[in-house]
Design an enzyme around this catalytic site. Structure first.
Site, PDB file in Angstrom:
ATOM      1  N   GLU A 205      36.847 -29.023  13.834  1.00 26.75           N
ATOM      2  CA  GLU A 205      37.016 -30.434  14.207  1.00 26.75           C
ATOM      3  C   GLU A 205      37.007 -30.659  15.714  1.00 26.75           C
ATOM      4  O   GLU A 205      38.000 -31.141  16.285  1.00 26.75           O
ATOM      5  CB  GLU A 205      38.323 -30.981  13.612  1.00 26.75           C
ATOM      6  CG  GLU A 205      38.372 -30.924  12.101  1.00 26.75           C
ATOM      7  CD  GLU A 205      39.629 -31.548  11.514  1.00 26.75           C
ATOM      8  OE1 GLU A 205      40.502 -31.988  12.278  1.00 26.75           O
ATOM      9  OE2 GLU A 205      39.738 -31.595  10.280  1.00 26.75           O
ATOM     10  N   GLU A 392      37.986 -28.791   4.190  1.00 25.45           N
ATOM     11  CA  GLU A 392      39.369 -29.289   4.114  1.00 25.45           C
ATOM     12  C   GLU A 392      39.377 -30.578   3.312  1.00 25.45           C
ATOM     13  O   GLU A 392      38.513 -31.443   3.515  1.00 25.45           O
ATOM     14  CB  GLU A 392      39.960 -29.620   5.486  1.00 25.45           C
ATOM     15  CG  GLU A 392      40.370 -28.441   6.292  1.00 25.45           C
ATOM     16  CD  GLU A 392      41.036 -28.837   7.620  1.00 25.45           C
ATOM     17  OE1 GLU A 392      41.634 -29.930   7.709  1.00 25.45           O
ATOM     18  OE2 GLU A 392      40.928 -28.038   8.561  1.00 25.45           O
TER      19      GLU A 392
HETATM   20  O1  IFM Z   1      46.436 -30.133   9.499  1.00 21.58           O
HETATM   21  C1  IFM Z   1      45.227 -30.694   9.905  1.00 21.58           C
HETATM   22  C2  IFM Z   1      44.241 -29.587  10.260  1.00 21.58           C
HETATM   23  O2  IFM Z   1      44.731 -28.746  11.248  1.00 21.58           O
HETATM   24  C3  IFM Z   1      42.940 -30.183  10.743  1.00 21.58           C
HETATM   25  N1  IFM Z   1      42.430 -31.145   9.796  1.00 21.58           N
HETATM   26  C4  IFM Z   1      43.333 -32.161   9.315  1.00 21.58           C
HETATM   27  C5  IFM Z   1      44.622 -31.528   8.804  1.00 21.58           C
HETATM   28  C6  IFM Z   1      45.580 -32.615   8.295  1.00 21.58           C
HETATM   29  O3  IFM Z   1      45.868 -33.531   9.297  1.00 21.58           O
END
Ligand code: IFM
Length: 487
Positions: A205, A392
């Protein structure tokens, strides 16, 4: 993680206009081969679909400082009064560094096919470059070996935000040299572990750590740089990715699969009208997130943002874009929600507010919009033609241990089921999606929110470090066992 201010900059524009219809209900399905459609609908996910879960180093391990490793920007940021909502830090987190055996045993019980975790750069290189810290390398040796023994495929993210403080002190991502620092680190990691690890992700990210950490000051290192400097950071981060991929391929000791993980907020067309479909597609590549996609996959900065950012875009050697656009093996997307979008009067995308009372997660900046996992894979596959992995997806809820010792989290189960159903529908309708990683395996340190948000399938009692699988853990285990047929 992202409040409305941040989210507005990441995507095409602020939410305006009339309330949205129920997301995704009125838009058409993409066309797809009938055979594939039948397979996914009748039998769950395609045969080789990867079922995973993820974590990241600073969020679960405990700081490398506890093991004589180096300091990260997060160690420093957490000491600033008021930086973290509950005044906490990742100093101990889930103590995974000492308890990884127990955690791998739980992953095995869950039936995971793959586990995505990140390496703490300062655990291996306390100064960011140069001097190696062998106990740090040995830790990941043990973790990888334990995973392989449990028949779980490791997926390694090289950088998930815990940047070495020593490099920050040398100017960090503002320095062009930062791309070489990252490539050297990637080379060392891959040389060490690629005899056993085939799946590599460069950065997690970038749009989020760049925006929140270097512009809004809400994440480490807490900088508030103006937009032109932010765009320079973007360029160096992209270059780090490109050079990192070159280093991975050069150092790999067996064929590898390499990807880059973006945080994406796809557009969901408000209606079946061509104009709305086009607006939703365009929205999905807008803002800073889109700025950081096209260079990686096409070797060009996107025209729309070039026009918008104008003279603020740093001058760069066109050869850099060739370096940035290394061939990749997959498209990795982290997606928690999307926006319902229609074409505005000028044809530009308009994100509509969700209907009043729309379902939201405990972390109130995250709405429940399952159709994001239907449209997202479609848009990104259409443009970049790579197999898609959801690296994710998940939600935080207000979980606690009931008097009977159980942790019932029906909302998480409902959330995961809805999103996975949409993903299955996307596959049935022709999207090439190869895997899904729930976020997160464990409750953990949620950055500026501290420990207030619980995203795990496994509950952590931070006072005792006791792990307790939640009801969603059992649900996900059964879903994996049925290969998605029970969805
Ligand atoms: O916990 C975070 C992760 O580190 C990066 N993506 C979003 C998740 C939830 O906010």
């Amino acid at each position: 993680m992202l409040g409305s201010a941040g989210a507005g900059l990441l995507v095409a524009g602020p939410a305006v206009g009339a309330p949205a219809p129920a997301p995704g209900t009125s838009a058409p399905a993409p066309t797809a081969p009938a055979a594939r459609r039948t397979a996914a609908r009748d039998t769950g996910m395609p045969e080789r679909f990867v079922w995973g879960a993820g974590t990241s180093s600073y969020q679960i391990e405990g700081s490398p400082l506890r093991d004589s490793g180096g300091e990260s920007v997060w160690d420093v940021f957490c000491r600033q009064p008021g930086a973290i909502l509950d005044g906490s830090s990742g100093e101990l987190a889930c103590d995974h560094h000492r308890r990884h055996r127990e955690d791998v045993a739980l992953m095995k019980r869950l039936g995971l096919g793959a586990y995505r975790f990140s390496i703490a750069w300062p655990r291996l290189f306390p100064d960011g470059t140069g001097r190696r810290h062998e106990p740090g390398f040995a830790f990941y040796d043990r973790l990888i070996d334990d995973l392989l023994e449990a028949k779980i495929t490791p997926w390694i993210t090289l950088f998930h935000w815990d940047y070495p403080q020593a490099l920050q002190a040398r100017g960090g991502w503002m320095q062009r040299e930062s791309a070489d620092w990252f490539a050297d680190y990637a080379q060392a990691v891959v040389a060490r572990y690629s005899d056993r690890v085939r799946h590599w992700l460069t950065l997690n990210e970038p749009e989020v750590f760049i925006l929140l950490g270097h512009h809004l000051g809400r994440h480490a290192p807490g900088e508030k740089r103006p937009w032109p400097e932010l765009l320079r950071i973007c360029h160096h981060v992209l270059l780090a990715h490109g050079k990192g991929v070159q280093a991975i391929r050069a150092a790999a000791r067996q064929p590898v699969e390499v990807g880059y993980v973006a945080a994406l907020h796809p557009g969901i067309p408000a209606t079946t009208a061509e104009a709305d479909l086009a607006a939703a597609r365009r929205f999905s590549f807008g803002g800073l997130a889109g700025w950081l996609l096209d260079p990686v996959y096409t070797g060009r900065y996107p025209e729309e943002q070039l026009a918008e950012y104008g003279a603020q875009v740093p001058k760069h050697d066109p050869a850099d874009l060739k370096t940035i656009a290394q061939p990749l093996d997959l498209f990795a997307m982290n997606t928690y929600q999307g926006a319902v979008v229609r074409a505005g009067p000028d044809g530009r995308p308009q994100a509509l507010p969700l209907p009043q009372g729309h379902a939201r997660t405990a972390f109130r900046i995250f709405d429940m919009v399952p159709q994001a996992l239907y449209w997202g894979p479609r848009w990104y596959h259409e443009r970049y033609k790579l197999p898609v992995y959801i690296t994710e997806n998940g939600m935080s809820s207000i979980d606690w241990v009931s008097l009977d010792g159980r942790i019932d989290d029906p909302q998480r189960i409902d959330f995961l089921r809805r999103y996975l159903q949409e993903l299955r529908r996307a596959i049935a309708d022709g999207a090439d999606v190869r895997g899904y990683f729930a976020w997160s395996l464990l409750d953990n340190f949620e950055w500026a929110e501290g420990y207030r948000e619980r995203f795990g399938l496994i509950f952590i009692d931070y006072a005792t470090q006791k792990r307790t699988p939640k009801a969603s853990f059992d649900w996900y285990r059964d879903t994996i066992r049925s290969h998605g047929a029970t969805l």
